[in-house]
Design a protein around this motif. Structure first.
Motif, PDB file in Angstrom:
ATOM      1  N   THR A  16       0.842  -1.202   0.000  1.00 56.97           N
ATOM      2  CA  THR A  16       0.000   0.000   0.000  1.00 56.97           C
ATOM      3  C   THR A  16       0.876   1.250   0.000  1.00 56.97           C
ATOM      4  O   THR A  16       0.622   2.199  -0.744  1.00 56.97           O
ATOM      5  CB  THR A  16      -0.954  -0.006   1.211  1.00 56.97           C
ATOM      6  OG1 THR A  16      -1.793  -1.159   1.130  1.00 56.97           O
ATOM      7  CG2 THR A  16      -1.795   1.256   1.252  1.00 56.97           C
ATOM      8  N   GLN A  20       0.951   3.915  -3.005  1.00 52.51           N
ATOM      9  CA  GLN A  20       0.630   5.317  -2.702  1.00 52.51           C
ATOM     10  C   GLN A  20       1.738   6.217  -3.201  1.00 52.51           C
ATOM     11  O   GLN A  20       1.482   7.241  -3.832  1.00 52.51           O
ATOM     12  CB  GLN A  20       0.418   5.469  -1.190  1.00 52.51           C
ATOM     13  CG  GLN A  20      -0.013   6.841  -0.752  1.00 52.51           C
ATOM     14  CD  GLN A  20       1.134   7.710  -0.280  1.00 52.51           C
ATOM     15  OE1 GLN A  20       2.133   7.237   0.233  1.00 52.51           O
ATOM     16  NE2 GLN A  20       1.002   8.996  -0.463  1.00 52.51           N
ATOM     17  N   ALA A  31      -6.940   2.137   0.365  1.00 53.11           N
ATOM     18  CA  ALA A  31      -7.172   3.579   0.515  1.00 53.11           C
ATOM     19  C   ALA A  31      -7.342   3.947   1.988  1.00 53.11           C
ATOM     20  O   ALA A  31      -6.833   4.979   2.444  1.00 53.11           O
ATOM     21  CB  ALA A  31      -8.379   4.018  -0.311  1.00 53.11           C
ATOM     22  N   ILE A  32      -8.027   3.109   2.734  1.00 53.00           N
ATOM     23  CA  ILE A  32      -8.174   3.359   4.171  1.00 53.00           C
ATOM     24  C   ILE A  32      -6.815   3.237   4.857  1.00 53.00           C
ATOM     25  O   ILE A  32      -6.436   4.072   5.675  1.00 53.00           O
ATOM     26  CB  ILE A  32      -9.202   2.398   4.796  1.00 53.00           C
ATOM     27  CG1 ILE A  32     -10.597   2.631   4.205  1.00 53.00           C
ATOM     28  CG2 ILE A  32      -9.244   2.566   6.321  1.00 53.00           C
ATOM     29  CD1 ILE A  32     -11.597   1.535   4.534  1.00 53.00           C
ATOM     30  N   ARG A  34      -3.901   3.653   3.486  1.00 57.90           N
ATOM     31  CA  ARG A  34      -3.096   4.804   3.064  1.00 57.90           C
ATOM     32  C   ARG A  34      -3.371   6.020   3.934  1.00 57.90           C
ATOM     33  O   ARG A  34      -2.453   6.732   4.329  1.00 57.90           O
ATOM     34  CB  ARG A  34      -3.389   5.149   1.597  1.00 57.90           C
ATOM     35  CG  ARG A  34      -2.637   6.375   1.095  1.00 57.90           C
ATOM     36  CD  ARG A  34      -3.430   7.394   0.274  1.00 57.90           C
ATOM     37  NE  ARG A  34      -4.804   7.547   0.619  1.00 57.90           N
ATOM     38  CZ  ARG A  34      -5.801   7.504  -0.277  1.00 57.90           C
ATOM     39  NH1 ARG A  34      -5.569   7.308  -1.560  1.00 57.90           N
ATOM     40  NH2 ARG A  34      -7.045   7.684   0.115  1.00 57.90           N
ATOM     41  N   ASP A  35      -4.641   6.242   4.240  1.00 61.66           N
ATOM     42  CA  ASP A  35      -4.988   7.398   5.069  1.00 61.66           C
ATOM     43  C   ASP A  35      -4.293   7.335   6.430  1.00 61.66           C
ATOM     44  O   ASP A  35      -3.850   8.362   6.948  1.00 61.66           O
ATOM     45  CB  ASP A  35      -6.502   7.479   5.258  1.00 61.66           C
ATOM     46  CG  ASP A  35      -7.234   7.817   3.967  1.00 61.66           C
ATOM     47  OD1 ASP A  35      -6.593   8.254   2.987  1.00 61.66           O
ATOM     48  OD2 ASP A  35      -8.472   7.616   3.936  1.00 61.66           O
ATOM     49  N   TRP A  36      -4.160   6.138   7.000  1.00 63.04           N
ATOM     50  CA  TRP A  36      -3.478   5.991   8.290  1.00 63.04           C
ATOM     51  C   TRP A  36      -1.965   6.027   8.118  1.00 63.04           C
ATOM     52  O   TRP A  36      -1.259   6.588   8.960  1.00 63.04           O
ATOM     53  CB  TRP A  36      -3.940   4.722   9.002  1.00 63.04           C
ATOM     54  CG  TRP A  36      -5.359   4.872   9.447  1.00 63.04           C
ATOM     55  CD1 TRP A  36      -6.453   4.235   8.956  1.00 63.04           C
ATOM     56  CD2 TRP A  36      -5.847   5.790  10.427  1.00 63.04           C
ATOM     57  NE1 TRP A  36      -7.588   4.693   9.583  1.00 63.04           N
ATOM     58  CE2 TRP A  36      -7.242   5.651  10.495  1.00 63.04           C
ATOM     59  CE3 TRP A  36      -5.230   6.717  11.262  1.00 63.04           C
ATOM     60  CZ2 TRP A  36      -8.037   6.390  11.362  1.00 63.04           C
ATOM     61  CZ3 TRP A  36      -6.016   7.475  12.133  1.00 63.04           C
ATOM     62  CH2 TRP A  36      -7.399   7.298  12.172  1.00 63.04           C
ATOM     63  N   VAL A  38      -0.331   7.771   5.927  1.00 63.74           N
ATOM     64  CA  VAL A  38       0.018   9.180   5.724  1.00 63.74           C
ATOM     65  C   VAL A  38       0.055   9.933   7.058  1.00 63.74           C
ATOM     66  O   VAL A  38       0.865  10.834   7.246  1.00 63.74           O
ATOM     67  CB  VAL A  38      -0.975   9.833   4.731  1.00 63.74           C
ATOM     68  CG1 VAL A  38      -0.853  11.350   4.713  1.00 63.74           C
ATOM     69  CG2 VAL A  38      -0.767   9.269   3.335  1.00 63.74           C
ATOM     70  N   GLN A  39      -0.789   9.524   7.999  1.00 61.23           N
ATOM     71  CA  GLN A  39      -0.815  10.180   9.305  1.00 61.23           C
ATOM     72  C   GLN A  39       0.307   9.690  10.232  1.00 61.23           C
ATOM     73  O   GLN A  39       0.457  10.203  11.348  1.00 61.23           O
ATOM     74  CB  GLN A  39      -2.173   9.960   9.971  1.00 61.23           C
ATOM     75  CG  GLN A  39      -3.291  10.681   9.218  1.00 61.23           C
ATOM     76  CD  GLN A  39      -4.598  10.574   9.939  1.00 61.23           C
ATOM     77  OE1 GLN A  39      -4.698  10.976  11.108  1.00 61.23           O
ATOM     78  NE2 GLN A  39      -5.606  10.033   9.275  1.00 61.23           N
ATOM     79  N   HIS A  74      -5.574   0.645  13.736  1.00 62.92           N
ATOM     80  CA  HIS A  74      -6.321   1.743  13.112  1.00 62.92           C
ATOM     81  C   HIS A  74      -7.354   1.196  12.126  1.00 62.92           C
ATOM     82  O   HIS A  74      -8.509   1.639  12.122  1.00 62.92           O
ATOM     83  CB  HIS A  74      -5.380   2.699  12.376  1.00 62.92           C
ATOM     84  CG  HIS A  74      -4.784   3.787  13.206  1.00 62.92           C
ATOM     85  ND1 HIS A  74      -5.548   4.688  13.921  1.00 62.92           N
ATOM     86  CD2 HIS A  74      -3.490   4.140  13.409  1.00 62.92           C
ATOM     87  CE1 HIS A  74      -4.747   5.550  14.535  1.00 62.92           C
ATOM     88  NE2 HIS A  74      -3.490   5.237  14.238  1.00 62.92           N
ATOM     89  N   HIS A 104      -7.997  11.128  15.338  1.00 63.90           N
ATOM     90  CA  HIS A 104      -6.784  10.318  15.394  1.00 63.90           C
ATOM     91  C   HIS A 104      -6.429   9.996  16.849  1.00 63.90           C
ATOM     92  O   HIS A 104      -6.137   8.847  17.188  1.00 63.90           O
ATOM     93  CB  HIS A 104      -5.640  11.052  14.700  1.00 63.90           C
ATOM     94  CG  HIS A 104      -4.443  10.201  14.457  1.00 63.90           C
ATOM     95  ND1 HIS A 104      -3.409  10.615  13.681  1.00 63.90           N
ATOM     96  CD2 HIS A 104      -4.080   8.968  14.889  1.00 63.90           C
ATOM     97  CE1 HIS A 104      -2.473   9.669  13.640  1.00 63.90           C
ATOM     98  NE2 HIS A 104      -2.867   8.668  14.372  1.00 63.90           N
TER      99      HIS A 104
END
Length: 140
Positions: A16, A20, A31-32, A34-36, A38-39, A74, A104
């Protein structure tokens, strides 16, 4: 029932991360994730080399946090919230996120409760207690 191995989980997050970075199309689950990812830029080094990720030892004795466990939690919590399972978790999350001013940070607090629930289940040999999990979140 889907039961990925430790290596499957590590490969998933590394792939992932790679996709990305390359701007490739992600599956909805990626995609989910990736969102974590990135954080959590502090995990970039752990995610960039799949072979190193597969060989890494995150045992308690080594005193390192496990980025793959953290990201997996997460994902689990995001799924629990999306389907409100156990019942009441979505409302508990929303209230906690409002109190903390951060979804978060609410996830991080929920991880403590999730860990407690899993530990209690393993120790007692009983199924996980979803109601106790939600109550733990409400007390945070």
């Amino acid at each position: 029932m889907f039961n990925p191995s430790q290596h499957d989980v590590r490969r998933f997050f590394c792939e992932t991360f790679r996709k990305q970075r390359a701007g490739e199309i992600l599956t909805p689950l990626e995609a989910i994730a990736r969102d974590w990812i990135v954080q959590h830029p502090e995990y970039d080094d752990a995610l960039k080399d799949v072979d190193a990720a597969l060989a890494a030892d995150y045992s308690v004795e080594r005193g390192q946090s496990n980025p793959f466990l953290h990201l997996s939690m997460h994902l689990s919590i995001a799924e629990q919230i999306s389907i409100d399972q156990p019942p009441g978790i979505r409302a508990a999350f929303t209230a906690l996120a409002q109190r903390l001013g951060s979804g978060h940070e609410a996830h991080h607090q929920m991880m403590e409760c999730l860990g407690e629930m899993v530990w209690a289940s393993q120790r007692s040999g009983l199924p996980p207690d979803g109601a106790a999990y939600v109550d733990c979140i409400k007390r945070r």
